[in-house]
Motif scaffolding. Structure first.
Motif, short mmCIF file in Angstrom:
data_model
loop_
_atom_site.label_atom_id
_atom_site.label_comp_id
_atom_site.label_asym_id
_atom_site.label_seq_id
_atom_site.Cartn_x
_atom_site.Cartn_y
_atom_site.Cartn_z
N UNK A 29 0.85 -1.19 0.00
CA UNK A 29 0.00 0.00 0.00
C UNK A 29 0.89 1.24 0.00
N UNK A 30 0.48 2.25 -0.73
CA UNK A 30 1.18 3.54 -0.69
C UNK A 30 0.33 4.52 0.10
N UNK A 31 0.95 5.15 1.08
CA UNK A 31 0.24 6.06 1.98
C UNK A 31 0.71 7.48 1.71
N UNK A 32 -0.23 8.38 1.52
CA UNK A 32 0.12 9.77 1.25
C UNK A 32 0.62 10.47 2.51
N UNK A 33 1.38 11.55 2.31
CA UNK A 33 1.94 12.31 3.42
C UNK A 33 0.85 12.80 4.37
N UNK A 34 1.13 12.68 5.67
CA UNK A 34 0.24 13.14 6.74
C UNK A 34 -1.09 12.38 6.80
N UNK A 35 -1.13 11.20 6.23
CA UNK A 35 -2.34 10.38 6.30
C UNK A 35 -2.18 9.31 7.37
N UNK A 36 -3.21 9.18 8.24
CA UNK A 36 -3.22 8.10 9.22
C UNK A 36 -3.60 6.80 8.52
N UNK A 37 -2.90 5.72 8.84
CA UNK A 37 -3.28 4.43 8.27
C UNK A 37 -3.56 3.37 9.34
N UNK A 38 -3.31 3.68 10.59
CA UNK A 38 -3.84 2.91 11.71
C UNK A 38 -4.36 3.93 12.71
N UNK A 39 -5.62 3.82 13.07
CA UNK A 39 -6.25 4.79 13.96
C UNK A 39 -6.17 4.31 15.41
N UNK A 40 -6.22 5.26 16.33
CA UNK A 40 -6.25 4.93 17.76
C UNK A 40 -7.44 4.02 18.05
N UNK A 41 -7.18 2.92 18.72
CA UNK A 41 -8.25 2.00 19.09
C UNK A 41 -8.66 1.03 18.00
N UNK A 42 -8.12 1.19 16.80
CA UNK A 42 -8.48 0.29 15.70
C UNK A 42 -7.95 -1.12 15.98
N UNK A 43 -8.76 -2.12 15.67
CA UNK A 43 -8.32 -3.52 15.80
C UNK A 43 -7.74 -3.96 14.46
N UNK A 44 -6.48 -4.31 14.45
CA UNK A 44 -5.80 -4.65 13.20
C UNK A 44 -5.53 -6.16 13.14
N UNK A 45 -5.45 -6.65 11.91
CA UNK A 45 -5.17 -8.08 11.68
C UNK A 45 -3.84 -8.26 10.95
N UNK A 46 -3.04 -7.20 10.91
CA UNK A 46 -1.76 -7.25 10.23
C UNK A 46 -0.77 -6.32 10.92
N UNK A 47 0.50 -6.58 10.71
CA UNK A 47 1.56 -5.64 11.09
C UNK A 47 2.02 -4.92 9.83
N UNK A 48 2.57 -3.73 9.99
CA UNK A 48 2.97 -2.92 8.85
C UNK A 48 4.50 -2.87 8.75
N UNK A 49 5.00 -3.20 7.58
CA UNK A 49 6.44 -3.17 7.31
C UNK A 49 6.74 -1.99 6.39
#
Length: 256
Positions: free
Chosen positions: A38-58
């Motif tokens: 995934x490409x994330x734009x500058x100043x964009x949140x991609x994991x939010x506070x309290x969000x339940x995630x099923x992956x780790x980000x590399x």
């Protein structure tokens, strides 16, 4: 995704073997991990506070910040992550995000399923130990950032931050290059150090006048490493980057 040659996870493996003894099969298992790009734009949140995630980000490319936020929306960056970092490895066992993640520059990440990370940890106890050590280092960095913001003056605080980034970018505790990528704004640096943008600007000028370091062109220019280390009250031991700096202790009685 289909793995490239070399594997996109080679920098992660390089980080792991700085602190852990991994055999050929274990190394190959890391290199063969799946990841959704995934490409994330500058100043964009991609994991939010309290969000339940099923992956780790590399992190493949760019700069990522971990942050906390108060009820008024004011943020404090509590860690930064550079290419080669598996940002939230701890989320495998604690999937509800207690801190959020934001791209501080355009960033490319791979989303690595928790299931895949659990599988390699289950099949290879040495990988489980290596993951554990990475989480310990993350905690040590967080503790050092608390000291940095709470007990160092502005010049020392900023010099310490630049030293850490330089060491981590080189992944070597003894030899540091003279130019290090750092695609952060002065606003980001202010959020990392608990200073205002104006104070950051003034402090950067002090480091330049002292011929220690400059931040320009989205790069850190190390002018005098020894001077910067002295000004930053910096000891890289907490990063555990140098070979032999951290004696690895195996939990497997059948493993040397």
């Amino acid at each position: 995704m289909s793995l490239l040659d070399p594997s996109p996870f080679q920098p992660f493996l390089d980080n792991l073997v700085l602190r852990s003894n991994l055999g050929a099969a274990e190394r190959q298992a890391i290199l063969a991990l799946p990841g959704l790009p995934a490409q994330i734009e500058t100043n964009r949140d991609f994991v939010r506070l309290g969000e339940r995630v099923s992956h780790a980000s590399f992190v493949v490319a760019g700069l990522v910040g971990r942050f906390g936020q108060n009820r008024d929306g004011a943020r404090q960056i509590t860690a930064i992550h550079i290419p080669g970092d598996m940002i939230d490895l701890h989320s495998v066992v604690a999937p509800d995000a207690c801190s959020a993640l934001q791209a501080l520059s355009v960033a490319t990440i791979l989303r690595v399923p928790h299931a895949a990370l659990r599988d390699v940890a289950r099949r290879f106890p040495a990988i489980a130990e290596a993951f554990w050590r990475e989480c310990v280092v993350d905690a040590a960095v967080l503790a050092e950032w608390v000291v940095n913001v709470g007990r160092r003056d502005a010049v020392t605080r900023l010099a310490h931050l630049l030293c850490e980034i330089a060491c981590r970018a080189e992944r070597n505790g003894e030899k540091v290059g003279f130019v290090v990528p750092f695609p952060a704004t002065q606003t980001h640096i202010a959020d990392m150090t608990g200073l205002t943008s104006v104070h950051v600007n003034r402090t950067l000028r002090t480091l330049s006048k002292e011929n220690a370091a400059e931040v320009r062109g989205r790069m850190i220019h190390i002018l005098d490493w020894k001077r910067l280390v002295e000004m930053g009250d910096f000891d890289a031991t907490y990063l555990r980057l140098a070979k032999g700096a951290n004696d690895t202790i195996s939990l497997d009685p059948d493993r040397d």
